[in-house]
Design an enzyme around this catalytic site. Structure first.
Site, PDB file in Angstrom:
ATOM      1  N   GLU A 111       1.255 -12.470 -21.733  1.00 39.04           N
ATOM      2  CA  GLU A 111       1.776 -12.349 -20.366  1.00 39.04           C
ATOM      3  C   GLU A 111       2.138 -13.712 -19.780  1.00 39.04           C
ATOM      4  O   GLU A 111       2.483 -13.823 -18.618  1.00 39.04           O
ATOM      5  CB  GLU A 111       0.796 -11.586 -19.469  1.00 39.04           C
TER       6      GLU A 111
ATOM      7  N   HIS B 196       0.823  -1.209   0.000  1.00 41.73           N
ATOM      8  CA  HIS B 196       0.000   0.000   0.000  1.00 41.73           C
ATOM      9  C   HIS B 196       0.856   1.257   0.000  1.00 41.73           C
ATOM     10  O   HIS B 196       0.573   2.223  -0.695  1.00 41.73           O
ATOM     11  CB  HIS B 196      -0.869   0.047   1.263  1.00 41.73           C
TER      12      HIS B 196
ATOM     13  N   CYS C  65       1.612  -3.080 -22.149  1.00 35.49           N
ATOM     14  CA  CYS C  65       0.850  -2.355 -21.133  1.00 35.49           C
ATOM     15  C   CYS C  65       1.295  -2.719 -19.723  1.00 35.49           C
ATOM     16  O   CYS C  65       0.694  -2.288 -18.754  1.00 35.49           O
ATOM     17  CB  CYS C  65      -0.642  -2.586 -21.315  1.00 35.49           C
TER      18      CYS C  65
ATOM     19  N   ASP D 202       2.962  -9.781 -15.359  1.00 34.12           N
ATOM     20  CA  ASP D 202       2.822 -11.232 -15.215  1.00 34.12           C
ATOM     21  C   ASP D 202       3.905 -11.974 -15.986  1.00 34.12           C
ATOM     22  O   ASP D 202       4.437 -12.965 -15.506  1.00 34.12           O
ATOM     23  CB  ASP D 202       1.435 -11.674 -15.690  1.00 34.12           C
TER      24      ASP D 202
HETATM   25  C1  PEP Z   1       0.502  -7.329 -16.728  1.00 32.09           C
HETATM   26  O1  PEP Z   1       0.442  -8.476 -16.271  1.00 32.09           O
HETATM   27  O2  PEP Z   1       1.551  -6.806 -17.151  1.00 32.09           O
HETATM   28  C2  PEP Z   1      -0.702  -6.485 -16.793  1.00 32.09           C
HETATM   29  C3  PEP Z   1      -0.683  -5.315 -17.391  1.00 32.09           C
HETATM   30  O3  PEP Z   1      -1.807  -6.955 -16.170  1.00 32.09           O
HETATM   31  P1  PEP Z   1      -2.065  -6.865 -14.589  1.00 32.09           P
HETATM   32  O4  PEP Z   1      -0.964  -6.042 -13.993  1.00 32.09           O
HETATM   33  O5  PEP Z   1      -3.414  -6.263 -14.432  1.00 32.09           O
HETATM   34  O6  PEP Z   1      -1.997  -8.309 -14.204  1.00 32.09           O
HETATM   35 MG    MG Z   2      -1.485  -9.437 -15.993  1.00 24.49          MG
END
Ligand code: PEP
Ligand code: MG
Length: 571
Positions: free
Chosen positions: A431, A190, A502, A455
Site C-alpha cells: 500500500e 459519515h 483488499c 492507501d
Molecule cells: C488499504 O489501504 O487499501 C486498506 C485496505 O487498508 P485501510 O483501508 O484499512 O487503510
Molecule cells: Mg491501508
C-alpha cells in the site's frame, strides 16, 4: 422543464430515480437576553438536556436495529457530550456568571467548543466538532420550542437533497429512500458510510450546484459515477428505469449463484473474500458466500477499548473468526494504528503529517511489547483454522524480517510455556508505492501479498483519501496506480505466491476484468458486492482481460480508464 446534469463525488454505488425532497435544517433565531432568575434558566437547560438525551437514545436504538451496533455507536459521543462538564457544566456556570438566557449561552458555548475542536489536527477530534454542533442544534431547537425538519415528508422513493447530512439526520430516514445528494461531504463522510450500509446510492460534494435542485424535481442518480440528472427527458427517464430493473435482476441472479466458487470463463479460479472490521461482520460475510476473509482490520479491538486489549481478549476474538470460517483462509491484519486512526490511551505523538508518520508496522516494531501481545494471541488462535497474518504499511525487507523474528520469538516462548501453535502464512499489504516498486524483493520473504489500494492511491497520487477538496484527483483506476498493481502481481507470480487485493478497488464490479488482467488471483471486498463480482469473474476470458489491462495501463488518466471500462461488454 430544463434538464440539468450535475457532477459530484460518487460515494455509494447504485442507480436510482426518484423525486427530490430537500432536507432543510431549521435554525432557530437566537437572541441575547439578560435574566434575573438564573436558577430558572438552568432548570430550562436541564429539561432540554434530558429531552435531548431521550431523543438521541431513541435514534441510537433505531440505528442499531437498521444498521448495526457500529453505526449506532456514533450516538454514544452525542450522549457523552450531554454529560460533559466542559460542555453542559460550562453552560450552567456561564448562565450564573453572566446572567444571560440559556439559549444564547448554549449557542455561544457550542460554537466555541466546536471551533476549538475543529482547529485541532487530530481527525478524531475534528469529527467530534461536527458531533457537538449536531448536539447543540438539537438543544437550541428544544430550548426555543422550534419544530425541526419533519422526516415524514420523506416517502419511499424520495431522493434526499441536503447541504449536509449528519448521522442523526440519516438515522431518521424512513425505509425505501432512493438515494441521497449533498453539497458537502466526501466518500469517507459519515453520510457516505451510512448510505453504503443502507445500500442506497449517494452523490456528495455537489457544492453550490445543489441549489439547482427543487423540491419535487425528478432526479436520476448514478452513485458510482457521481452524476445526477435533474428533470431528465422522458426518453432518458425510461432508459434509466430499464437500467435499474436490469441492475435489480442481475443482483438477484448473482446472489442465487453466489455460493458457487468463481472461475473465469476459461477456468481460472479467482478467490473472492470478504473484508471485515469486527466480529459483527462475520455473519454478513458468510451470508454473501465469502470464500474466506481477505482482510480483518483488527483496529476495532484497540479503538473500542480504553486499554490495550489483552492477549486473552484478542485470542478470543481471533478464535471466533477462525472457527466461523473452518478451513477457509482468514487474513488477519496486525495493528494498523496512526494516520487518521488515533488511540487516546496510546499517547501517540503529535505529527505534522500523520499519514506519512509513525503508523502501522512502524509503530508495532518500535513497540515490541505491544506487538508481541497481538502476535502471541494470533499464534494461539492459529490452531483453530487457516490463519494468514498480514503486516500493514510495509516499506522494506527489514521490516518483514524483524516482524518474522518477533513471531519466531513468540512461538518459542509459547512452546516453552507448553502452548501449542499451528501453521500460519505470513504476508504483507502493498500500500506504499515503494513496496510495489520493490515487490520482487519483498515477495521472496512472504507467502502472500495483498494490495491496499486505499492507501496506495493516496500515496501514489498525493491525494489525501479523506479530503473532499482533492476527491476528484483520488481514483484508484489511475494508470499509475494500476501500473503498481501489475508490478506487484508480476513479482508474486515469479515467486509463486498469491497476489490479492483488499482495497476498495477490489469490490468495484466494473473493474473485475481489468483486475484479473493485471494478474490478481484473489479479491477481497465489502461482503455486499461479492455476488456481483463473482458473476463478473465468470464472464472474463483471461487472455482478453490481459489485453484490456495492457491497454488501460497505456491510458492518460483515470477518467479515460473509467470511460473505457464503462463501454466494455463485461462491465
Ligand atoms: C488499504 O489501504 O487499501 C486498506 C485496505 O487498508 P485501510 O483501508 O484499512 O487503510
Ligand atoms: Mg491501508
Amino acid at each position: 422543464m430544463t434538464t440539468k446534469h450535475i457532477k459530484g463525488v460518487g460515494a455509494a454505488p447504485g442507480l436510482s430515480i426518484g423525486h427530490a425532497v430537500w432536507w432543510r435544517k431549521v435554525s432557530p433565531h437566537v437572541e441575547e437576553q439578560s435574566v434575573t432568575d438564573t436558577d430558572e434558566e438552568i432548570k430550562r437547560l436541564a429539561a432540554s438536556v434530558a429531552e435531548a438525551k431521550e431523543q438521541i437514545t431513541q435514534l441510537r436504538e433505531t440505528t442499531r436495529k437498521r444498521m448495526g451496533e457500529e453505526e449506532a455507536g456514533i450516538f454514544d459521543a452525542h450522549l457523552a457530550f450531554l454529560e460533559d462538564p466542559a460542555y453542559i457544566g460550562e453552560m450552567e456556570n456561564r448562565i450564573r456568571d453572566v446572567k444571560k438566557n440559556a439559549t444564547f449561552i448554549c449557542q455561544q458555548v457550542t460554537e466555541e467548543l466546536s471551533q476549538m475542536m475543529a482547529s485541532l489536527e487530530d481527525e478524531y477530534m475534528k469529527a467530534r466538532a461536527d458531533d457537538i454542533r449536531d448536539v447543540g442544534e438539537r438543544l437550541l431547537l428544544l430550548l426555543t420550542g422550534v419544530k425541526p425538519f419533519d422526516p415524514s415528508l420523506l416517502q419511499p422513493g424520495s431522493i434526499v437533497v441536503a447541504k449536509e447530512l449528519v448521522p442523526s439526520d440519516t438515522a431518521q430516514f424512513p425505509k425505501g429512500i432512493a438515494g441521497m445528494v449533498t453539497a458537502r461531504g466526501s466518500k469517507t463522510a459519515h453520510a457516505a458510510i451510512m448510505a453504503r450500509t443502507l445500500g442506497i446510492p449517494a452523490v456528495l460534494g455537489l457544492s453550490d450546484s445543489i441549489e439547482e435542485i427543487r423540491n419535487g424535481d425528478t432526479v436520476i442518480m448514478n452513485g458510482h459515477e457521481g452524476t445526477i440528472t435533474v428533470n431528465p427527458s422522458p426518453e432518458a427517464e425510461e432508459k434509466a428505469r430499464l437500467a435499474i430493473q436490469q441492475q435489480q435482476a442481475l443482483r438477484e441472479e448473482a446472489l442465487g449463484k453466489a455460493d458457487q466458487d468463481a472461475f473465469t470463463a476459461n477456468g481460472d479460479r479467482i478467490q473472492v473474500f470478504a473484508n471485515i472490521g469486527s466480529l459483527k461482520d462475520v455473519q454478513t460475510a458468510l451470508d454473501h458466500k465469502a470464500e474466506g476473509v481477505g482482510l480483518f482490520r483488527t483496529e476495532f479491538l484497540y479503538l473500542e477499548n480504553d486499554h490495550w486489549p489483552t492477549e486473552e481478549e484478542q485470542y478470543e476474538t481471533y478464535k471466533k473468526v477462525l472457527d466461523s470460517f473452518g478451513d477457509k483462509p482468514v487474513v488477519i491484519r496486525t495493528l494498523d494504528i496512526g494516520g487518521d486512526k488515533d488511540l487516546p490511551y496510546a499517547d501517540l505523538p503529535e505529527e505534522e503529517n500523520p499519514f506519512l508518520g509513525h503508523r502501522a508496522i512502524r509503530f508495532c516494531l518500535a513497540n515490541p511489547d505491544i506487538f508481541k501481545v497481538q502476535l502471541r494471541a494470533l499464534l494461539r488462535a492459529s490452531i483453530h483454522g487457516n490463519l494468514w497474518i498480514m503486516l500493514p504499511m510495509v516499506e522494506n525487507v527489514a521490516e518483514i524480517r524483524k516482524a518474522k523474528d518477533l513471531l519466531t520469538q513468540c512461538r518459542q516462548e509459547l512452546s516453552s510455556e507448553g502452548v501449542t501453535t499451528g501453521e500460519v502464512q505470513i504476508g504483507i499489504m502493498v500500500e506504499i508505492p515503494a513496496a510495489a516498486l520493490i515487490a520482487d524483493r519483498l515477495a521472496k520473504e512472504v507467502d502472500f501479498m495483498s494490495i491496499g489500494t486505499n492507501d496506495l492511491t493516496q500515496y501514489t497520487l498525493a491525494a489525501d483519501r479523506g479530503n473532499e477538496h482533492v476527491a476528484h484527483l483520488y481514483d484508484p483506476v489511475h494508470p499509475a496506480v494500476l501500473q503498481l498493481v501489475r508490478l506487484t502481481c508480476d513479482a508474486a507470480r515469479k515467486e509463486g505466491i498469491v497476489a490479492g487485493m483488499c482495497g476498495e478497488l477490489a469490490g468495484d464490479p466494473e473493474m473485475t476484468e481489468i483486475l484479473i488482467g493485471l494478474g490478481l488471483q484473489e479479491l477481497s471486498m465489502s461482503a455486499g458486492t461479492i455476488p456481483e463480482v463473482k458473476e463478473n469473474i465468470r464472464k472474463v476470458q483471461s487472455d482478453q482481460a490481459r489485453i484490456q489491462a495492457d491497454r488501460v495501463l497505456e491510458m492518460e488518466s483515470a477518467e479515460e480508464v473509467r470511460q473505457w471500462v464503462a463501454n466494455s461488454p463485461t462491465s
